[in-house]
Scaffold this motif. Structure first.
Motif, PDB file in Angstrom:
ATOM      1  N   LEU A 111      -6.689  93.472 -52.573  1.00  0.00           N
ATOM      2  CA  LEU A 111      -7.828  93.677 -51.673  1.00  0.00           C
ATOM      3  C   LEU A 111      -8.341  92.386 -51.049  1.00  0.00           C
ATOM      4  O   LEU A 111      -8.882  92.410 -49.931  1.00  0.00           O
ATOM      5  CB  LEU A 111      -8.972  94.372 -52.425  1.00  0.00           C
ATOM      6  N   PRO A 115      -7.739  94.085 -47.215  1.00  0.00           N
ATOM      7  CA  PRO A 115      -8.952  94.835 -47.578  1.00  0.00           C
ATOM      8  C   PRO A 115      -8.829  96.353 -47.442  1.00  0.00           C
ATOM      9  O   PRO A 115      -9.544  97.085 -48.125  1.00  0.00           O
ATOM     10  CB  PRO A 115     -10.008  94.289 -46.605  1.00  0.00           C
ATOM     11  N   ASP A 116      -7.949  96.835 -46.566  1.00  0.00           N
ATOM     12  CA  ASP A 116      -7.839  98.274 -46.318  1.00  0.00           C
ATOM     13  C   ASP A 116      -6.657  98.921 -47.031  1.00  0.00           C
ATOM     14  O   ASP A 116      -6.323 100.074 -46.757  1.00  0.00           O
ATOM     15  CB  ASP A 116      -7.729  98.534 -44.808  1.00  0.00           C
ATOM     16  N   PHE A 117      -6.038  98.195 -47.941  1.00  0.00           N
ATOM     17  CA  PHE A 117      -4.841  98.722 -48.601  1.00  0.00           C
ATOM     18  C   PHE A 117      -5.220  99.882 -49.524  1.00  0.00           C
ATOM     19  O   PHE A 117      -6.270  99.874 -50.167  1.00  0.00           O
ATOM     20  CB  PHE A 117      -4.145  97.631 -49.404  1.00  0.00           C
ATOM     21  N   ASN A 118      -4.325 100.875 -49.609  1.00  0.00           N
ATOM     22  CA  ASN A 118      -4.570 102.077 -50.410  1.00  0.00           C
ATOM     23  C   ASN A 118      -4.258 101.822 -51.886  1.00  0.00           C
ATOM     24  O   ASN A 118      -3.181 101.315 -52.210  1.00  0.00           O
ATOM     25  CB  ASN A 118      -3.701 103.227 -49.891  1.00  0.00           C
TER      26      ASN A 118
END
Length: 448
Positions: A111, A115-118
């Motif tokens: 992250l 920051p937008d990783f699943n």
């Protein structure tokens, strides 16, 4: 003392430090410091007992009994030892420790860069690598471990020194105090799970000592103690530094503070973006290496326990699937559900370790040790029931039964000496040990 023994002690000691230092060891201390404020020293003292001293005693307990946890278990009861070993392996394996490494990797490593990783994809990728390297172990694990540990230690040292020389915010040291800091630190030490791991890791350390030529009991004991002291010093320095960084982090206090966010706040504030990226990468690799080692250990243990009925590879696959599913819940969620389970098994393991170190060489009968362990198990079980009753009372349509159960058990626990110090098992286990020992001396002349 010869230079060879010093060098071997340092080498094995750093290896022991590397095995103990995992996800929980990094994210827990700053949170303790933030809550302790001016009493951060008290927090370190409590944390040291359960997260540093107790694991060292775990190594000694195995050493005094033989070369592995099996030898330690044989000193009490084989069936009891198998049950305890199984609970320990589940704790440091797929239920808590392994998924926590993946969750920490995602929250601290992934992250901070993406920051937008699943989290689901992060867990899948993490355990795909773990599965590949665990099923077919290669030199990759050795290379990562050989170069990663010194790098991680150096980066953490830089972080700690930077925080000591130039603290982010010292206001909490003057205005905020927590009188329960010692007991909070003592309880949080359970979360490292290092006592549980120590009785499993002991055989690795002892085997390494034998491989370096220390074959007699006296030689193994000396080199293991040297290695243990080296590891304890490194852990104390890093833990103490991280607790201080938490106390001087200037992070806003709140009801729901994420431990990983606090760590990232500290690293970014002290080292900047570049330092945070480097630290995140090292943490990710360290967690990956730890997960691979633990997965291999779980696979080997349960394969041997089932005498080959369950193959090593099948157990590794199941471990990765279960761990991957639990890892998506996040670090704080894992810590939350793990606490009651760890609070149950930790006193039992601590009892075994403590009494074996103190009395193992003078008391040869098994019965006193079994009595002490059973007494601790009863107290731990009551604490677990009280905790679960409290949880169920908040979700039940009619919580009366659960509330009454919780209140009755809690009332009994409150009456036990040392309960306020998180040590309700100590006196019952001691009384049980003494009574059974005295009865054995009076009525039984032969060794069991």
């Amino acid at each position: 003392m010869s230079s060879k023994k010093i060098l071997d002690g340092l080498t094995i000691g750093f290896a022991l430090f590397a095995m103990f230092f995992g996800a929980g060891n990094l994210i827990l201390p700053p949170f303790l410091g933030l809550n302790a404020g001016a009493d951060w020293w008290s927090s370190i003292s409590g944390f040291t007992l359960t997260a540093i001293l107790a694991p060292f005693l775990g190594i000694l307990a195995v050493l005094f009994s033989g070369d592995s946890f099996t030898d330690l278990g044989a000193r009490i009861n084989k069936t009891l030892a198998i049950v305890l070993a199984t609970l320990i392996m589940l704790s440091i394996g797929p239920l808590v420790a392994i998924p926590r490494t993946a969750a920490t990797t995602f929250e601290v490593g992934v992250l901070s860069i993406f920051p937008d990783f699943n989290p689901i994809w992060s867990s899948i990728l993490f355990f795909a690598i773990v599965l590949a390297l665990s099923i077919s172990p290669s030199k990759v694990v050795d290379i990562i471990g050989k170069y990663l540990t010194p790098l991680l230690l150096v980066l953490l040292t830089v972080l700690v020194v930077a925080g000591i020389l130039n603290p982010l915010d010292t206001s909490l040291l003057d205005t905020h105090s927590n009188q329960e800091a010692f007991f909070h630190g003592f309880a949080e030490g359970y979360q490292t799970m290092d006592v549980l791991a120590s009785v499993i890791f002991a055989s690795i350390i002892i085997t390494a000592a034998i491989a370096k030529g220390y074959t007699t009991v006296q030689e193994k004991t000396k080199i293991t103690i040297i290695a243990g002291l080296v590891a304890m010093f490194c852990l104390l320095f890093i833990y103490g530094g991280l607790v201080y960084l938490g106390a001087t982090s200037g992070y806003p206090m709140g009801a729901h503070i994420k431990r990983t966010d606090l760590l990232l706040h500290i690293s970014n504030g002290l080292l900047g973006t570049t330092g945070t990226y480097a630290l995140a990468l090292c943490i990710a690799l360290a967690c990956l290496t730890t997960a691979i080692a633990l997965t291999c250990a779980v696979g080997t243990f349960f394969s041997q326990l089932s005498r080959g009925f369950l193959s090593y590879r099948i157990i590794v696959v199941i471990t990765c699937l279960v761990s991957g599913y639990l890892a998506v819940n996040g670090v704080d969620e894992i810590i939350s559900y793990a606490f009651p389970f760890l609070a149950f098994i930790y006193p039992i393991t601590l009892t075994l370790v403590l009494y074996m170190v103190v009395f193992g060489r003078i008391v040869k009968r098994k019965a006193p040790f079994v009595a002490a362990i059973l007494a601790s198990a009863v107290i731990a079980a009551l604490e677990l029931i009280a905790h679960l009753s409290n949880v169920f009372s908040q979700k039940a349509t009619d919580p009366t039964v659960w509330i009454n159960t919780q209140q009755n058990i809690q009332g009994f626990l409150n009456s036990i000496p040392l309960y306020e110090y998180n040590l309700p098992w100590l006196l019952p286990s001691a009384v049980s040990f003494i009574i059974v020992f005295v009865v054995g001396v009076l009525f039984f002349k032969k060794e069991e």
